[in-house]
Write a protein that holds these residues in place. Structure first.
Motif, PDB file in Angstrom:
ATOM      1  N   ASP A 119       0.828  -1.211   0.000  1.00 51.86           N
ATOM      2  CA  ASP A 119       0.000   0.000   0.000  1.00 51.86           C
ATOM      3  C   ASP A 119       0.864   1.263   0.000  1.00 51.86           C
ATOM      4  O   ASP A 119       0.529   2.255  -0.644  1.00 51.86           O
ATOM      5  N   ASP A 120       1.970   1.226   0.727  1.00 48.63           N
ATOM      6  CA  ASP A 120       2.885   2.378   0.752  1.00 48.63           C
ATOM      7  C   ASP A 120       3.446   2.657  -0.640  1.00 48.63           C
ATOM      8  O   ASP A 120       3.489   3.805  -1.091  1.00 48.63           O
ATOM      9  N   LEU A 121       3.892   1.597  -1.329  1.00 50.25           N
ATOM     10  CA  LEU A 121       4.480   1.761  -2.662  1.00 50.25           C
ATOM     11  C   LEU A 121       3.449   2.250  -3.671  1.00 50.25           C
ATOM     12  O   LEU A 121       3.754   3.076  -4.531  1.00 50.25           O
ATOM     13  N   LYS A 122       2.246   1.720  -3.563  1.00 52.44           N
ATOM     14  CA  LYS A 122       1.193   2.151  -4.494  1.00 52.44           C
ATOM     15  C   LYS A 122       0.835   3.614  -4.252  1.00 52.44           C
ATOM     16  O   LYS A 122       0.605   4.371  -5.204  1.00 52.44           O
ATOM     17  N   ARG A 123       0.793   4.013  -2.997  1.00 47.66           N
ATOM     18  CA  ARG A 123       0.401   5.387  -2.665  1.00 47.66           C
ATOM     19  C   ARG A 123       1.503   6.389  -2.990  1.00 47.66           C
ATOM     20  O   ARG A 123       1.264   7.415  -3.641  1.00 47.66           O
ATOM     21  N   GLU A 124       2.714   6.103  -2.557  1.00 45.29           N
ATOM     22  CA  GLU A 124       3.792   7.071  -2.676  1.00 45.29           C
ATOM     23  C   GLU A 124       4.527   7.020  -4.013  1.00 45.29           C
ATOM     24  O   GLU A 124       5.101   8.023  -4.442  1.00 45.29           O
ATOM     25  N   TYR A 125       4.517   5.862  -4.666  1.00 44.45           N
ATOM     26  CA  TYR A 125       5.244   5.714  -5.941  1.00 44.45           C
ATOM     27  C   TYR A 125       4.301   5.679  -7.139  1.00 44.45           C
ATOM     28  O   TYR A 125       4.316   6.584  -7.977  1.00 44.45           O
ATOM     29  N   LEU A 126       3.448   4.641  -7.222  1.00 41.74           N
ATOM     30  CA  LEU A 126       2.599   4.483  -8.408  1.00 41.74           C
ATOM     31  C   LEU A 126       1.628   5.636  -8.605  1.00 41.74           C
ATOM     32  O   LEU A 126       1.454   6.130  -9.721  1.00 41.74           O
ATOM     33  N   LYS A 127       0.986   6.044  -7.546  1.00 39.07           N
ATOM     34  CA  LYS A 127       0.015   7.134  -7.655  1.00 39.07           C
ATOM     35  C   LYS A 127       0.681   8.406  -8.165  1.00 39.07           C
ATOM     36  O   LYS A 127       0.136   9.105  -9.037  1.00 39.07           O
ATOM     37  N   GLU A 128       1.854   8.704  -7.642  1.00 40.90           N
ATOM     38  CA  GLU A 128       2.589   9.902  -8.065  1.00 40.90           C
ATOM     39  C   GLU A 128       3.065   9.786  -9.506  1.00 40.90           C
ATOM     40  O   GLU A 128       2.994  10.737 -10.286  1.00 40.90           O
ATOM     41  N   ALA A 133       0.044  10.012 -11.936  1.00 37.28           N
ATOM     42  CA  ALA A 133      -0.484  11.380 -11.975  1.00 37.28           C
ATOM     43  C   ALA A 133       0.386  12.281 -12.851  1.00 37.28           C
ATOM     44  O   ALA A 133      -0.115  13.194 -13.519  1.00 37.28           O
ATOM     45  N   LYS A 134       1.672  11.997 -12.879  1.00 33.72           N
ATOM     46  CA  LYS A 134       2.606  12.860 -13.604  1.00 33.72           C
ATOM     47  C   LYS A 134       2.785  12.463 -15.069  1.00 33.72           C
ATOM     48  O   LYS A 134       2.940  13.329 -15.943  1.00 33.72           O
ATOM     49  N   TYR A 135       2.755  11.151 -15.376  1.00 33.75           N
ATOM     50  CA  TYR A 135       3.157  10.718 -16.719  1.00 33.75           C
ATOM     51  C   TYR A 135       2.172   9.847 -17.488  1.00 33.75           C
ATOM     52  O   TYR A 135       2.326   9.689 -18.695  1.00 33.75           O
ATOM     53  N   ILE A 136       1.178   9.256 -16.850  1.00 27.89           N
ATOM     54  CA  ILE A 136       0.350   8.282 -17.553  1.00 27.89           C
ATOM     55  C   ILE A 136      -0.413   8.904 -18.714  1.00 27.89           C
ATOM     56  O   ILE A 136      -0.646   8.255 -19.747  1.00 27.89           O
ATOM     57  N   THR A 137      -0.802  10.189 -18.595  1.00 26.27           N
ATOM     58  CA  THR A 137      -1.507  10.865 -19.690  1.00 26.27           C
ATOM     59  C   THR A 137      -0.617  10.971 -20.927  1.00 26.27           C
ATOM     60  O   THR A 137      -1.075  10.782 -22.055  1.00 26.27           O
ATOM     61  N   THR A 138       0.667  11.253 -20.715  1.00 30.68           N
ATOM     62  CA  THR A 138       1.622  11.334 -21.823  1.00 30.68           C
ATOM     63  C   THR A 138       1.734   9.991 -22.537  1.00 30.68           C
ATOM     64  O   THR A 138       1.726   9.922 -23.770  1.00 30.68           O
ATOM     65  N   PHE A 139       1.829   8.903 -21.765  1.00 29.09           N
ATOM     66  CA  PHE A 139       1.927   7.563 -22.352  1.00 29.09           C
ATOM     67  C   PHE A 139       0.677   7.230 -23.160  1.00 29.09           C
ATOM     68  O   PHE A 139       0.765   6.673 -24.254  1.00 29.09           O
ATOM     69  N   ARG A 140      -0.483   7.554 -22.636  1.00 29.98           N
ATOM     70  CA  ARG A 140      -1.734   7.252 -23.337  1.00 29.98           C
ATOM     71  C   ARG A 140      -1.877   8.066 -24.616  1.00 29.98           C
ATOM     72  O   ARG A 140      -2.345   7.566 -25.636  1.00 29.98           O
ATOM     73  N   PHE A 141      -1.443   9.338 -24.563  1.00 31.58           N
ATOM     74  CA  PHE A 141      -1.527  10.188 -25.747  1.00 31.58           C
ATOM     75  C   PHE A 141      -0.608   9.672 -26.855  1.00 31.58           C
ATOM     76  O   PHE A 141      -1.004   9.601 -28.025  1.00 31.58           O
ATOM     77  N   LEU A 142       0.621   9.286 -26.498  1.00 33.48           N
ATOM     78  CA  LEU A 142       1.562   8.774 -27.490  1.00 33.48           C
ATOM     79  C   LEU A 142       1.109   7.411 -28.023  1.00 33.48           C
ATOM     80  O   LEU A 142       1.358   7.076 -29.189  1.00 33.48           O
ATOM     81  N   ASP A 143       0.439   6.634 -27.195  1.00 31.04           N
ATOM     82  CA  ASP A 143      -0.150   5.371 -27.642  1.00 31.04           C
ATOM     83  C   ASP A 143      -1.182   5.646 -28.727  1.00 31.04           C
ATOM     84  O   ASP A 143      -1.227   4.979 -29.766  1.00 31.04           O
ATOM     85  N   LEU A 144      -2.022   6.657 -28.506  1.00 32.50           N
ATOM     86  CA  LEU A 144      -3.037   7.045 -29.489  1.00 32.50           C
ATOM     87  C   LEU A 144      -2.395   7.530 -30.780  1.00 32.50           C
ATOM     88  O   LEU A 144      -2.821   7.151 -31.877  1.00 32.50           O
ATOM     89  N   LEU A 145      -1.346   8.360 -30.661  1.00 28.18           N
ATOM     90  CA  LEU A 145      -0.669   8.867 -31.855  1.00 28.18           C
ATOM     91  C   LEU A 145      -0.090   7.728 -32.694  1.00 28.18           C
ATOM     92  O   LEU A 145      -0.174   7.751 -33.927  1.00 28.18           O
TER      93      LEU A 145
END
Length: 225
Positions: free
Chosen positions: A131-140, A143-155
């Motif tokens: 839970d600590d890793l998911k909260r402090e690492y994955l969530k952050e 929030a910072k990069y997943i939109t970029t990955f999804r946009f480039l996937d679409l492109l």
């Protein structure tokens, strides 16, 4: 080597890759000539020969010193944390589609994961858990990069699927606004904030280029028949 001293080239076309691009760029004392694919891995040697043929006029006389191929995980894995184990970099699938960028995200994810562990463990005073890793690492990270990955996937899905779509991409890249937004997004590793009016024009031009190049592509196919 002299020709490519200050130059990198990107090649597109079904002959060099059905779903990615091929490249030629300088590396220290030699030139890297390569290509990539996800949907036709079994044909990678065919595509390697094709890019060498496309660039032959500029690399003729050079000696092949090494031939290699590596898997590139182009999408964040669905499970990146389990128990007290966290994946980073290529192991986590942090390679962007469309560009194949991965070195920055490997280093950045390592730093973010390390900082998350220090924070969650309160400087090493307590044991962390999933839970600590998911909260402090994955969530952050997400929030910072997943939109970029999804946009480039679409492109990649839109522009790398056919020669007509690749022609539309090349046409769009001639626009100064597209060049600036692309450069800023690549430089800062996140989608650049643009002008709404210019963004609307870019969407309109994208649709127009795709339609125009598809029509031209069909006409060219007709001429071949």
């Amino acid at each position: 080597m002299e020709y490519y001293e200050d130059l990198a080239e990107m090649y597109v076309g079904n002959d060099v890759s059905p779903d990615f691009y091929a490249w030629v760029f300088p590396k220290c004392d030699h030139v890297a000539v390569g290509t990539g694919t996800v949907c036709s891995k079994q044909d990678i040697k065919v595509f390697q020969r094709a890019i060498r043929a496309r660039a032959n006029a500029k690399i003729s006389g050079g000696k092949v010193i090494k031939v290699e191929a590596h898997p590139i995980p182009e999408h964040p894995r669905p499970t990146r944390v389990r128990g007290r184990v966290a994946l980073i970099g290529d192991a986590a699938g942090y390679v962007t589609k469309c560009s194949g960028e991965g070195i920055y995200f490997a280093a950045k994810s390592g730093r973010m994961c390390g900082e998350a562990i220090i924070k969650a463990s309160e400087g090493g005073e307590r044991m962390i858990d999933e839970d600590d890793l998911k909260r402090e690492y994955l969530k952050e990270w997400d929030a910072k990069y997943i939109t970029t990955f999804r946009f480039l996937d679409l492109l990649q899905k839109v522009f790398y699927g056919s020669d007509a779509a690749r022609e539309a991409l090349v046409e769009l890249c001639g626009d100064e606004y597209v060049q600036r937004m692309t450069f800023e997004s690549y430089l800062y590793k996140k989608l650049a904030d643009g002008n709404r009016w210019e963004d609307a024009k870019m969407v309109f031009n994208t649709v127009g280029s795709l339609m125009r190049c598809n029509i031209l592509g069909k006409k060219m196919e007709g001429l071949k028949l």
